[in-house]
Design an enzyme around this catalytic site. Structure first.
Site, PDB file in Angstrom:
ATOM      1  N   HIS A 284      14.745  19.128  40.072  1.00 33.19           N
ATOM      2  CA  HIS A 284      13.514  19.641  39.447  1.00 33.19           C
ATOM      3  C   HIS A 284      12.492  18.567  39.119  1.00 33.19           C
ATOM      4  O   HIS A 284      11.415  18.880  38.618  1.00 33.19           O
ATOM      5  CB  HIS A 284      13.858  20.392  38.148  1.00 33.19           C
ATOM      6  CG  HIS A 284      14.685  21.613  38.376  1.00 33.19           C
ATOM      7  ND1 HIS A 284      14.158  22.884  38.430  1.00 33.19           N
ATOM      8  CD2 HIS A 284      16.004  21.764  38.581  1.00 33.19           C
ATOM      9  CE1 HIS A 284      15.128  23.760  38.640  1.00 33.19           C
ATOM     10  NE2 HIS A 284      16.261  23.101  38.742  1.00 33.19           N
ATOM     11  N   LYS A 477       2.616  23.386  26.889  1.00 34.07           N
ATOM     12  CA  LYS A 477       3.808  22.943  27.623  1.00 34.07           C
ATOM     13  C   LYS A 477       4.402  21.805  26.817  1.00 34.07           C
ATOM     14  O   LYS A 477       3.798  21.380  25.819  1.00 34.07           O
ATOM     15  CB  LYS A 477       3.468  22.485  29.047  1.00 34.07           C
ATOM     16  CG  LYS A 477       2.262  21.550  29.141  1.00 34.07           C
ATOM     17  CD  LYS A 477       1.883  21.243  30.577  1.00 34.07           C
ATOM     18  CE  LYS A 477       0.926  22.240  31.191  1.00 34.07           C
ATOM     19  NZ  LYS A 477       1.286  22.710  32.504  1.00 34.07           N
ATOM     20  N   ARG A 478       5.574  21.304  27.221  1.00 36.33           N
ATOM     21  CA  ARG A 478       6.121  20.159  26.507  1.00 36.33           C
ATOM     22  C   ARG A 478       5.107  19.013  26.509  1.00 36.33           C
ATOM     23  O   ARG A 478       4.350  18.841  27.471  1.00 36.33           O
ATOM     24  CB  ARG A 478       7.432  19.701  27.165  1.00 36.33           C
ATOM     25  CG  ARG A 478       8.604  20.614  26.904  1.00 36.33           C
ATOM     26  CD  ARG A 478       8.912  20.702  25.430  1.00 36.33           C
ATOM     27  NE  ARG A 478       9.448  19.476  24.909  1.00 36.33           N
ATOM     28  CZ  ARG A 478      10.701  19.283  24.509  1.00 36.33           C
ATOM     29  NH1 ARG A 478      11.575  20.275  24.570  1.00 36.33           N
ATOM     30  NH2 ARG A 478      11.103  18.130  24.027  1.00 36.33           N
ATOM     31  N   LYS A 483       2.326  14.796  31.704  1.00 35.59           N
ATOM     32  CA  LYS A 483       1.604  16.084  31.723  1.00 35.59           C
ATOM     33  C   LYS A 483       0.163  15.902  31.220  1.00 35.59           C
ATOM     34  O   LYS A 483      -0.669  16.782  31.328  1.00 35.59           O
ATOM     35  CB  LYS A 483       2.324  17.123  30.873  1.00 35.59           C
ATOM     36  CG  LYS A 483       3.698  17.522  31.442  1.00 35.59           C
ATOM     37  CD  LYS A 483       4.361  18.572  30.586  1.00 35.59           C
ATOM     38  CE  LYS A 483       5.789  18.906  30.983  1.00 35.59           C
ATOM     39  NZ  LYS A 483       5.894  19.786  32.162  1.00 35.59           N
ATOM     40  N   THR A 588       5.501  26.073  36.006  1.00 42.39           N
ATOM     41  CA  THR A 588       5.571  27.523  36.169  1.00 42.39           C
ATOM     42  C   THR A 588       4.584  28.219  35.237  1.00 42.39           C
ATOM     43  O   THR A 588       4.235  29.378  35.464  1.00 42.39           O
ATOM     44  CB  THR A 588       7.007  28.053  35.898  1.00 42.39           C
ATOM     45  OG1 THR A 588       7.527  27.387  34.755  1.00 42.39           O
ATOM     46  CG2 THR A 588       7.906  27.823  37.085  1.00 42.39           C
ATOM     47  N   LYS A 592       2.072  31.698  35.360  1.00 39.86           N
ATOM     48  CA  LYS A 592       1.969  32.717  34.305  1.00 39.86           C
ATOM     49  C   LYS A 592       0.511  32.961  33.933  1.00 39.86           C
ATOM     50  O   LYS A 592       0.085  34.101  33.724  1.00 39.86           O
ATOM     51  CB  LYS A 592       2.767  32.282  33.063  1.00 39.86           C
ATOM     52  CG  LYS A 592       4.257  32.265  33.315  1.00 39.86           C
ATOM     53  CD  LYS A 592       5.062  31.515  32.260  1.00 39.86           C
ATOM     54  CE  LYS A 592       6.449  31.207  32.819  1.00 39.86           C
ATOM     55  NZ  LYS A 592       7.200  30.200  32.069  1.00 39.86           N
TER      56      LYS A 592
HETATM   57  O1  CBF Z   1      11.787  23.835  38.084  1.00 35.93           O
HETATM   58  C1  CBF Z   1      11.519  24.232  36.801  1.00 35.93           C
HETATM   59  C2  CBF Z   1      10.782  23.153  36.034  1.00 35.93           C
HETATM   60  O2  CBF Z   1      11.706  22.107  35.740  1.00 35.93           O
HETATM   61  C3  CBF Z   1      11.156  21.023  34.972  1.00 35.93           C
HETATM   62  O3  CBF Z   1      10.709  21.525  33.737  1.00 35.93           O
HETATM   63  C4  CBF Z   1      12.248  19.981  34.712  1.00 35.93           C
HETATM   64  O4  CBF Z   1      12.699  19.298  35.582  1.00 35.93           O
HETATM   65  N1  CBF Z   1      12.707  19.787  33.510  1.00 35.93           N
HETATM   66  C5  CBF Z   1       9.990  20.397  35.733  1.00 35.93           C
HETATM   67  O5  CBF Z   1       9.433  19.360  34.968  1.00 35.93           O
HETATM   68  C6  CBF Z   1       8.938  21.454  36.072  1.00 35.93           C
HETATM   69  O6  CBF Z   1       7.944  20.886  36.889  1.00 35.93           O
HETATM   70  C7  CBF Z   1       9.600  22.622  36.817  1.00 35.93           C
HETATM   71  O7  CBF Z   1       8.664  23.648  36.993  1.00 35.93           O
END
Ligand code: CBF
Length: 743
Positions: A284, A477-478, A483, A588, A592
């Site tokens: 991810h 978001k976090r 970011k 994501t 949304k």
């Molecule tokens: O794939 C789901 C999300 O995972 C993360 O939040 C992660 O690796 N912790 C990514 O940072 C996101 O970009 C991703 O959408």
């Protein structure tokens, strides 16, 4: 997971019945819904993606289970005190009607101890993991009802308990009270609290214990069910597919190999072939600080048999690599599961690749970057087919139907049914209504009502009034440097300074804005906390400045979580997805927001790129440097080739003049850009960012055009349904078909 009640009622089609029944009793269904506590058992996009998976798998009738930990404390509750984030424990389990304790389903999980080697009369060697400590895993089941189907899947969460039960009465009776309590507490600590880091690994023993506890209990459960079928082991991968949602459950690969060879007596090769056919691994993130590595001594102590197996897996793997690349010695150290550092480290992502038959990223750019950077040696070794992309998605049930019931109803009215909730590509039919003025008006009214709902929440939680006619600009978001909430707040300061410098006449042309932020910083991530502090300080000054009035408001919504997202997403006019190109896996929340009729401003990063492809360039505001330029820019900064953007310099000057409180509070944030290489390219992207925001203002003034963009974008979002994602995984990775449930 967020809240369950509303989602469950909608999925099983009982919300109207519940509304009527409650109203007969004198209650509003909404008030009942709002009583529920969010299940906040994850940190951000990764956990929420898993929650969307569960909804889709049930809706599409895939016979699938989710496994996780039943944390006593989920992600902390965030309060803002004097502009600072304060963390409060989130005890969510009181009055939680959604879990079914399954006290009869318990698994003994072993830690520590040592490994003994035995040889039988035929010379066959076997290993036994002995002694150490046993902790019990107890199952709690959470039902996951699909939408418009009889299927209800299961999410099984494991809670830890001392193996002697609640309490070791033998020790207690022998007078050893303290140790009886200590054993119990040590065991319960395992599932006590979620580590609150997103995209950051810290290598703590308790975290490794959590991971193994979770993997071992889940695999025991899976294997137990498989054994009941009395099938041959060779059929295991035909019956079972396990998807690793990032590397956190990678030990499951080693645990299955251990079960097969140590417990079930299979030969290594047969077992390994079963293991690799069973697992798939989703990566991810490419952020180096998020890539898990565990110290070898730590693993040796906690999981001695697993470490032996990891060394064995590595040995066979490296031997095969050596055979294929006899003249390339370097490749062996590059791809080894063991990093030869001090101490030695186990590279979990490499173990996950080697132990899986498919590896995927979560958006096209991200999957390409995996193949060309992080995992390029593995592409050479295994060939490109092992690596694939499955772009993320979201469930339209929660993120449209539940969060935005009026928009969902309007779409259903136009399309003649709610079928789009099961096939989101049907949304494309609403584009035919884009020229219908009455439809556009209804669309606008719904957005306005959603903005009013958010304005009410803002008033109740912050005390500030915001103008619902203003452009709502949202970044939730976090909080993370990559970011770039810092880019956003610097942009807000730039806007503030510009308005202050305007004449009364010029001010009349300003498009009023409400800049809304929300998100948690990991408690130990000091720079992220500084960004939250700056946002709140800027809010203090801007919101009270009579020269500014309604032209600009800055709001920090505390304790951002799933149920707040359900209020915020439908209310945005524009939302910000502005990570440094190449750093966000997918994102994501971008999906949304667009699905709820908001436009987005973003970099060419993660899923923003595919959102652009789907909805059209005219419907999105892109800015900033491209991923392919990032390394070069960083390199140039490193060698001193860096010039601070002049407009950003003006922003920094205001901060340094103590306009937003004591400049010392923000000096590290500024110097990370001015003096320490600007790793996240805030200065490089600043000009493009603020010019693009000017384009947003201009576009917003033409409300009719804006509405056309909004409607066309929603109509083209079908691709981002989690159902498409789930079907892709099922087809190309799991080889699983839906199973229709009969009435
Ligand atoms: O794939 C789901 C999300 O995972 C993360 O939040 C992660 O690796 N912790 C990514 O940072 C996101 O970009 C991703 O959408």
């Amino acid at each position: 997971m967020g809240r369950t009640l509303d989602n469950a009622m909608l999925n099983v089609g009982l919300k109207d019945v519940a509304r009527d029944g409650l109203s007969d009793l004198g209650f509003r269904v909404e008030d009942v819904i709002n009583q529920e506590h969010d299940a906040a058992l994850g940190n951000g996009g990764l956990g929420r993606l898993a929650a969307c998976f569960l909804d889709s798998m049930a809706t599409l009738n895939y016979p699938a289970w989710g496994y996780g930990l039943r944390y006593r404390y989920g992600i902390f509750k965030q309060e803002i005190v004097n502009g600072y984030q304060v963390e409060i424990p989130d005890y969510w389990l009181d009055n939680n009607p959604w879990e079914f304790p399954r006290h009869e389903i318990t698994v003994d999980i072993q830690f520590y101890g040592n490994v003994k080697k035995y040889q039988d009369e035929n010379g066959r060697i076997s290993h036994s993991w002995e002694d150490g400590e046993i902790v019990q895993a107890v199952a709690y089941d959470v039902p996951i009802p699909g939408y418009g189907t009889k299927t209800t899947n299961n999410l099984r969460l494991w809670s830890s308990k001392a193996s002697s039960g609640e309490f070791d009465f033998q020790k207690f009776n022998a007078g050893d009270y303290e140790s009886a309590v200590a054993d119990q507490q040590r065991a319960e600590t395992i599932s006590a609290v979620l580590y609150p880091n997103d995209n950051l690994e810290r290598g703590k023993e308790l975290r490794l214990k959590q991971q193994y506890f979770w993997c071992a209990a889940s695999l025991f459960d899976i294997v137990r069910r498989f054994k009941k079928t009395k099938r041959a082991w060779g059929e295991f991968p035909d019956q079972i597919a396990i998807q690793l949602n990032d590397t956190h459950p990678t030990l499951a690969i080693v645990e299955l190999q251990r079960i097969l060879i140590d417990k079930e007596g299979l030969e290594w090769d047969e077992a390994w072939s079963i293991v690799t056919k069973t697992f798939g691994y989703t990566n991810h993130t490419v952020l180096p600080e998020a890539l898990e590595k565990w110290s070898v001594p730590l693993m040796q102590n906690l999981l001695p048999r697993h470490l032996q197996i990891i060394y064995e897996i590595n040995l066979f793997f490296l031997q095969s690599v050596e055979k294929r690349f006899p003249n390339d010695r370097d490749i062996l150290s590059r791809v080894s599961i063991i990093e030869e550092s001090h101490p030695k480290m186990v590279r979990m992502a490499y173990l996950a690749i080697i132990g899986s038959h498919k590896v995927n990223g979560v958006a096209e750019l991200h999957s390409d970057l995996l193949k060309t950077t992080l995992f390029k040696d593995f592409v050479k070794i295994y060939g490109p087919d092992r690596f694939t992309n499955v772009t993320n998605g979201i469930t339209p049930r929660r993120w449209l139907h539940q969060a935005n019931p009026r928009l969902s109803a309007l779409i259903a009215e136009k399309l003649g049914s709610y079928d789009f909730l099961k096939d989101l590509t049907l949304l494309d039919k609403i584009e035919a209504f884009v020229d219908d003025k009455a439809f556009r008006e209804e669309w606008a009214v719904i957005k306005r009502e959603n903005k009013l709902r958010l304005a009410k929440h803002i008033k109740a939680t912050t005390g500030f009034d915001v103008n619902p006619n203003a452009l709502f600009d949202v970044q939730v978001k976090r909080i993370h440097e990559y970011k770039r909430q810092q880019l956003n707040i610097f942009g807000v300061i730039h806007r503030y300074l510009s308005i202050k410098a305007m004449s009364a006449e010029e001010k009349k042309k300003v498009v009023p804005r409400v800049s809304i932020f929300g998100g948690k910083a990991a408690p130990g991530y000091w720079m992220a906390k500084t960004i939250i502090h700056l946002i709140n300080k800027v809010a203090d000054v801007v919101n009270k400045d009579p020269e500014i009035g309604d032209l600009l408001k800055v709001i920090f919504i505390a304790d951002y979580n799933v149920s707040k997202a359900e209020i915020i997403c439908p209310a945005s006019d524009i939302s910000e997805h502005i990570s440094t190109a190449g750093t966000e896996g997918s994102g994501t929340s971008n999906m949304k927001f667009v699905l709820n009729g908001g436009l987005i401003i973003g970099t060419c990063d993660g899923a923003n790129i595919e959102i652009t492809r789907e909805i059209g360039e005219q419907n999105i505001f892109l800015f900033g440097n491209l991923a392919e330029d990032v390394e070069d820019l960083r390199h140039r900064h490193f060698y001193g080739d860096f010039k601070l953007d002049p407009q950003l310099e003006r922003v920094f000057d205001a901060i340094k003049d103590n306009v937003f409180g004591d400049k010392a509070d923000f000096s590290a944030l500024i110097s990370s850009i001015e003096e320490h290489g600007d790793y996240y390219l805030v200065s490089d992207d600043f000009n493009s960012y603020i010019t693009t925001h000017e384009m947003v203002d201009e576009a917003f003034q033409n409300q009719e055009e804006w509405l056309v963009k909004s409607i066309a974008s929603v109509a083209r979002m079908g691709f981002f349904s989690m159902d498409r994602v789930t079907n892709e995984y099922a087809d190309s990775i799991w080889n699983v078909e839906p199973l229709d449930v009969k009435d």
